[in-house]
Design an enzyme around this catalytic site. Sequence first.
Site, PDB file in Angstrom:
ATOM      1  N   GLU A 184      28.331   5.448  -0.136  1.00  0.00           N
ATOM      2  CA  GLU A 184      27.128   5.541  -0.957  1.00  0.00           C
ATOM      3  C   GLU A 184      26.032   6.312  -0.233  1.00  0.00           C
ATOM      4  O   GLU A 184      25.317   7.120  -0.845  1.00  0.00           O
ATOM      5  CB  GLU A 184      26.650   4.140  -1.342  1.00  0.00           C
ATOM      6  CG  GLU A 184      25.345   4.095  -2.110  1.00  0.00           C
ATOM      7  CD  GLU A 184      25.381   4.818  -3.443  1.00  0.00           C
ATOM      8  OE1 GLU A 184      24.300   5.041  -4.016  1.00  0.00           O
ATOM      9  OE2 GLU A 184      26.485   5.169  -3.918  1.00  0.00           O
TER      10      GLU A 184
ATOM     11  N   HIS B  45      41.598  10.999  12.779  1.00  0.00           N
ATOM     12  CA  HIS B  45      42.737  11.449  11.983  1.00  0.00           C
ATOM     13  C   HIS B  45      42.385  12.721  11.212  1.00  0.00           C
ATOM     14  O   HIS B  45      42.873  12.931  10.103  1.00  0.00           O
ATOM     15  CB  HIS B  45      43.198  10.341  11.033  1.00  0.00           C
ATOM     16  CG  HIS B  45      43.801   9.168  11.728  1.00  0.00           C
ATOM     17  ND1 HIS B  45      45.111   9.126  12.152  1.00  0.00           N
ATOM     18  CD2 HIS B  45      43.249   7.996  12.127  1.00  0.00           C
ATOM     19  CE1 HIS B  45      45.352   7.983  12.759  1.00  0.00           C
ATOM     20  NE2 HIS B  45      44.226   7.268  12.753  1.00  0.00           N
TER      21      HIS B  45
ATOM     22  N   ARG C 203      17.554  11.763 -17.533  1.00  0.00           N
ATOM     23  CA  ARG C 203      18.940  11.917 -17.956  1.00  0.00           C
ATOM     24  C   ARG C 203      19.509  13.284 -17.558  1.00  0.00           C
ATOM     25  O   ARG C 203      20.715  13.490 -17.616  1.00  0.00           O
ATOM     26  CB  ARG C 203      19.041  11.740 -19.481  1.00  0.00           C
ATOM     27  CG  ARG C 203      18.653  10.357 -19.951  1.00  0.00           C
ATOM     28  CD  ARG C 203      18.533  10.295 -21.457  1.00  0.00           C
ATOM     29  NE  ARG C 203      19.825  10.392 -22.116  1.00  0.00           N
ATOM     30  CZ  ARG C 203      20.595   9.370 -22.420  1.00  0.00           C
ATOM     31  NH1 ARG C 203      20.221   8.145 -22.095  1.00  0.00           N
ATOM     32  NH2 ARG C 203      21.738   9.536 -23.042  1.00  0.00           N
TER      33      ARG C 203
ATOM     34  N   LYS D  87      24.330   9.693  -1.733  1.00  0.00           N
ATOM     35  CA  LYS D  87      22.897   9.858  -1.946  1.00  0.00           C
ATOM     36  C   LYS D  87      22.392  11.145  -1.294  1.00  0.00           C
ATOM     37  O   LYS D  87      21.609  11.885  -1.884  1.00  0.00           O
ATOM     38  CB  LYS D  87      22.126   8.659  -1.361  1.00  0.00           C
ATOM     39  CG  LYS D  87      22.139   7.448  -2.219  1.00  0.00           C
ATOM     40  CD  LYS D  87      21.326   7.664  -3.472  1.00  0.00           C
ATOM     41  CE  LYS D  87      21.912   6.974  -4.670  1.00  0.00           C
ATOM     42  NZ  LYS D  87      23.246   7.222  -5.079  1.00  0.00           N
TER      43      LYS D  87
ATOM     44  N   TRP E 120      21.631  18.968 -22.023  1.00  0.00           N
ATOM     45  CA  TRP E 120      22.401  19.241 -20.799  1.00  0.00           C
ATOM     46  C   TRP E 120      23.657  19.964 -21.248  1.00  0.00           C
ATOM     47  O   TRP E 120      24.477  19.417 -21.977  1.00  0.00           O
ATOM     48  CB  TRP E 120      22.732  17.934 -20.093  1.00  0.00           C
ATOM     49  CG  TRP E 120      23.278  18.087 -18.697  1.00  0.00           C
ATOM     50  CD1 TRP E 120      22.572  18.280 -17.557  1.00  0.00           C
ATOM     51  CD2 TRP E 120      24.651  18.016 -18.312  1.00  0.00           C
ATOM     52  NE1 TRP E 120      23.420  18.348 -16.479  1.00  0.00           N
ATOM     53  CE2 TRP E 120      24.694  18.188 -16.901  1.00  0.00           C
ATOM     54  CE3 TRP E 120      25.859  17.838 -18.999  1.00  0.00           C
ATOM     55  CZ2 TRP E 120      25.899  18.176 -16.177  1.00  0.00           C
ATOM     56  CZ3 TRP E 120      27.037  17.833 -18.278  1.00  0.00           C
ATOM     57  CH2 TRP E 120      27.053  18.001 -16.892  1.00  0.00           C
TER      58      TRP E 120
ATOM     59  N   ASN F 235      23.662  14.266 -29.381  1.00  0.00           N
ATOM     60  CA  ASN F 235      24.258  13.958 -28.082  1.00  0.00           C
ATOM     61  C   ASN F 235      25.738  13.692 -28.281  1.00  0.00           C
ATOM     62  O   ASN F 235      26.122  13.021 -29.247  1.00  0.00           O
ATOM     63  CB  ASN F 235      23.629  12.706 -27.459  1.00  0.00           C
ATOM     64  CG  ASN F 235      22.217  12.933 -26.976  1.00  0.00           C
ATOM     65  OD1 ASN F 235      21.701  14.035 -27.016  1.00  0.00           O
ATOM     66  ND2 ASN F 235      21.580  11.864 -26.523  1.00  0.00           N
ATOM     67  N   GLY F 236      26.561  14.179 -27.343  1.00  0.00           N
ATOM     68  CA  GLY F 236      27.997  13.961 -27.436  1.00  0.00           C
ATOM     69  C   GLY F 236      28.752  15.269 -27.463  1.00  0.00           C
ATOM     70  O   GLY F 236      28.227  16.335 -27.127  1.00  0.00           O
TER      71      GLY F 236
ATOM     72  N   GLU G 225      23.780  14.377  -3.150  1.00  0.00           N
ATOM     73  CA  GLU G 225      23.388  14.631  -4.531  1.00  0.00           C
ATOM     74  C   GLU G 225      21.924  15.015  -4.675  1.00  0.00           C
ATOM     75  O   GLU G 225      21.565  15.685  -5.642  1.00  0.00           O
ATOM     76  CB  GLU G 225      23.736  13.441  -5.430  1.00  0.00           C
ATOM     77  CG  GLU G 225      22.989  12.163  -5.178  1.00  0.00           C
ATOM     78  CD  GLU G 225      23.479  11.021  -6.069  1.00  0.00           C
ATOM     79  OE1 GLU G 225      24.213  11.280  -7.044  1.00  0.00           O
ATOM     80  OE2 GLU G 225      23.140   9.868  -5.787  1.00  0.00           O
TER      81      GLU G 225
ATOM     82  N   LYS H 183      21.710  11.422 -15.415  1.00  0.00           N
ATOM     83  CA  LYS H 183      21.624   9.994 -15.127  1.00  0.00           C
ATOM     84  C   LYS H 183      22.794   9.233 -15.732  1.00  0.00           C
ATOM     85  O   LYS H 183      23.391   8.382 -15.100  1.00  0.00           O
ATOM     86  CB  LYS H 183      20.301   9.439 -15.662  1.00  0.00           C
ATOM     87  CG  LYS H 183      20.079   7.962 -15.354  1.00  0.00           C
ATOM     88  CD  LYS H 183      19.902   7.741 -13.869  1.00  0.00           C
ATOM     89  CE  LYS H 183      19.570   6.299 -13.544  1.00  0.00           C
ATOM     90  NZ  LYS H 183      19.551   6.075 -12.095  1.00  0.00           N
TER      91      LYS H 183
ATOM     92  N   CYS I 165      21.588  14.535 -21.959  1.00  0.00           N
ATOM     93  CA  CYS I 165      20.882  14.869 -23.187  1.00  0.00           C
ATOM     94  C   CYS I 165      19.999  13.697 -23.616  1.00  0.00           C
ATOM     95  O   CYS I 165      20.304  12.539 -23.337  1.00  0.00           O
ATOM     96  CB  CYS I 165      21.807  15.251 -24.332  1.00  0.00           C
ATOM     97  SG  CYS I 165      22.907  16.628 -23.977  1.00  0.00           S
TER      98      CYS I 165
END
Length: 611
Positions: free
Chosen positions: A483, A506, A27, A487, A74, A98-99, A490, A606, A2
């Site tokens: 990582e 394994h 964001r 990347k 969002w 926001n929140g 996502e 973000k 948001c």
Amino acid sequence: MCGIVGYIGDKEVAPILIDGLKKLEYRGYDSAGVAVMTKDGVQVRKAKGKIVQLEGLLKNSPLSGTMGVGHTRWATHGAPSDKNSHPHSSGKVTVVHNGIIENYLELKAALEKKGRKFLSETDTEVIAHVIDEEIQKGLPPEKAIREGVKRLQGALAVVIVIEGVADTLYTYRKQSPLIVGYGRGENLVASDIPAVLAHTRTIVPFEDGDYAVITRDKVVIKDAAGMELKRKPLDIQWTSEMAEKGGYKHFMLKEIFEQPRAVRDTITGRCRPEQGKVRFEELPKDVIAFIKKAKKIQITACGTAFHAGLTGKYLIERLARIPCMAEIASELRYRGPLIDSETLVLCISQSGETADTLAAEEEARKLGAKTIAVCNVVGSSLSRKADGVLYTRAGPEIGVASTKAFITQVTVLYLFAVYLSELRKTVSRPERVKLLTELCASPRLIEETLKDAPKIERIARNHLKSNIFFFIARGINFPIALEGALKLKEISYVHAEGYPAGELKHGPIAILDTNASIVALAPSNRLFDKTFSNIEEVAARSAHVISVGNQDHAELLKKRSEDVIFVPKMREELDPLVITPPLQLLAYYVADLNGTDVDQPRNLAKSVTVE
């Protein structure tokens, strides 16, 4: 997640709000809206979708005024839709938020019993109702806001417009980031710095519990009792141009190519290679004294920052010989961790606003630990709460998928590991000279790796048909494999996993076939032979192999790989700095060739500012 922007001044506000919201697109959001104080009162325009939809509404039905608020949402409560978009209004009150309001269902039920009608499925609409209810009791706006927010449980950064009060914005902040930007004859409020940079570089981050009354000429910050508070302004060195794409197709690509500069900036002033010394002059003396006697180190973070933290664990234990653990913040805070007054806790977050990391930091302090924040945003919540802070100096990172923030986090942790080795006398001065000299050479070597971008794009094309990727590595490069996989998944939505190379047999080796690509991180370090044996295992099962390694093993790597990405040879502790950029480029080109939204991947944000 948001984004908020508010403005009061002498300019037409709608274009300023739209521009500010665009600066906050990184964001992540699913709808957008604005509220403007016009000559006819507060008018709202909002729509599901991207900001372009909102711009269309404003073109067809313009709003004129010099005060207003904007928001990108969002979804948390209620699906993405026009009605659930912010701003929300009730009576004389219009809010953006926001929140998360944790007790909104209880409040909503009580308000509905009193005859109040709700037009959305959001928790945010409750805020407008509780404040309006206080105004209807006859309270002036400022007191009504103070009384109203007392009834709200949870996290909120809220900006409020009151019908009939044409020259004032009101704000309140609790557990969700909010800043004010000071201009000349104008003032702005926002959830993050890029939204205000076109107008001012002078900002003040609000603290938990801060209220603010903002007019075009003045910002008054108050506590819960209405007493005025003094907050020292911060001078932000970022420019608005730094937040633009600079000719690159995507912000992510631009930020990948900014990494040499970011690493150089992170090192500057801290690294004295000729002396074998690292200096963190920003750390308080009591924190430095604590570091010297700490018995163990706990690193905590989320997502990409956790992978940086896991890399830091390898570095700290190898160089400083002190027990170091790395754990995801959302797990640490609920586990009953063995943290005490002899534990140093490193909390890593690009934004400094990650909810789980903030909660883990708070828990660590309650248990008696000293905390150090590793973050990128000056004045962020984490940087203010922790006992000390090490800034990564990456500059604004707009792409949702972190790149330069990650590599600067690793750089700071490398510096910190060398710093610890000096304090604890675990590494000799001549060896520290070598460690730091090679670190100072790394920006130039990263630039060399980035010159292979066209080759990496061709490699990406070769592997577009693969429906699963495994990234494998050993030792300090295992976190880099994690990582690299993150990347890719996502931003391209292709399934990818990072594995210790020795773990393939394994279980995961069972699903390898011609539909799989293996990205093997095999630099010429002490573990090369072990990693190469794993490359041979996967090649024998018809998987497509992309190797990342050094020229001195070129023939071996070419023999067992369809494609090889060569990186400069460095000491093992610094391999992550030159291996990371090619993996970012590989993910970028796979995503771009697949046509996904690279800078704003679906379902991602973000900064994850709610649990």
